[in-house]
Design a protein around this motif. Structure first.
Motif, PDB file in Angstrom:
ATOM      1  N   CYS A  95      32.670  42.826  38.301  1.00 10.89           N
ATOM      2  CA  CYS A  95      32.552  43.996  39.179  1.00 10.89           C
ATOM      3  C   CYS A  95      31.603  43.729  40.349  1.00 10.89           C
ATOM      4  O   CYS A  95      31.855  44.161  41.472  1.00 10.89           O
ATOM      5  CB  CYS A  95      32.081  45.213  38.380  1.00 10.89           C
ATOM      6  N   THR A 123      37.778  48.461  44.935  1.00 12.18           N
ATOM      7  CA  THR A 123      37.075  49.592  44.332  1.00 12.18           C
ATOM      8  C   THR A 123      37.896  50.186  43.190  1.00 12.18           C
ATOM      9  O   THR A 123      37.351  50.508  42.125  1.00 12.18           O
ATOM     10  CB  THR A 123      36.756  50.662  45.394  1.00 12.18           C
ATOM     11  N   ASP A 138      36.536  50.290  39.400  1.00  7.28           N
ATOM     12  CA  ASP A 138      36.485  51.579  38.696  1.00  7.28           C
ATOM     13  C   ASP A 138      37.272  51.523  37.393  1.00  7.28           C
ATOM     14  O   ASP A 138      36.850  52.075  36.374  1.00  7.28           O
ATOM     15  CB  ASP A 138      37.014  52.700  39.585  1.00  7.28           C
ATOM     16  N   LYS A 177      35.262  49.564  34.789  1.00  6.66           N
ATOM     17  CA  LYS A 177      34.137  50.367  34.288  1.00  6.66           C
ATOM     18  C   LYS A 177      34.608  51.483  33.358  1.00  6.66           C
ATOM     19  O   LYS A 177      33.961  51.773  32.350  1.00  6.66           O
ATOM     20  CB  LYS A 177      33.336  50.931  35.451  1.00  6.66           C
ATOM     21  N   GLU A 178      35.722  52.096  33.687  1.00  6.16           N
ATOM     22  CA  GLU A 178      36.253  53.172  32.852  1.00  6.16           C
ATOM     23  C   GLU A 178      36.687  52.632  31.488  1.00  6.16           C
ATOM     24  O   GLU A 178      36.373  53.204  30.439  1.00  6.16           O
ATOM     25  CB  GLU A 178      37.451  53.834  33.549  1.00  6.16           C
TER      26      GLU A 178
END
Length: 143
Positions: A101, A7, A11, A14-15
């Protein structure tokens, strides 16, 4: 690797992805005359590369290293054809980041994406050899 680490990795991708799309947009808007977008992209990929390597995600980290290298080499080049091909390659990376992801939580899907990443890594290496053979830069120059 436990789900908490997965996770964290997702994350992070994605950031960073938001900044990557801005770097690509900047490159396109400047008609690739401002090479700093390639370097920015390389720096962003380097962060994901480091995390993937730390987590033992071999294929993902090798692919990230190839993306990082081609980004930095494009930043040091005046080869317009090579830079155009690199922008397409970086757009493909952004698409693949979504697949990474999604696949990270499923061993079977991860194996599939790893095969695709190996193909893309080979494409990056070929791009480097054909378009940027005279460029030595493969990382950020720190003064």
């Amino acid at each position: 690797m436990d789900n908490e680490m997965k996770t964290f990795f997702v994350d992070e991708i994605k950031e960073i992805r938001k900044n990557m799309t801005m770097a690509i947009s900047s490159l396109i808007e400047s008609k690739m005359e401002n090479n700093s977008g390639f370097e920015t992209f390389g720096q962003l990929v380097d962060r994901i590369y480091g995390t993937a390597a730390t987590l033992g995600l071999k294929e993902i980290s090798e692919y990230m290293k190839a993306v990082k290298d081609v980004s930095y080499m494009a930043s040091a080049s005046e080869n317009e054809s090579g830079k155009k091909k690199t922008v397409k390659f970086l757009i493909k990376y952004v698409e693949l980041s979504d697949q990474i992801c999604e696949a990270i939580y499923n061993t079977e899907e991860l194996a599939k994406i790893n095969r695709l990443l190996n193909v893309e890594k080979s494409r990056a290496e070929l791009l480097n050899r054909k378009e940027f053979f005279s460029v030595q830069k493969k990382s950020c120059d720190i003064e």
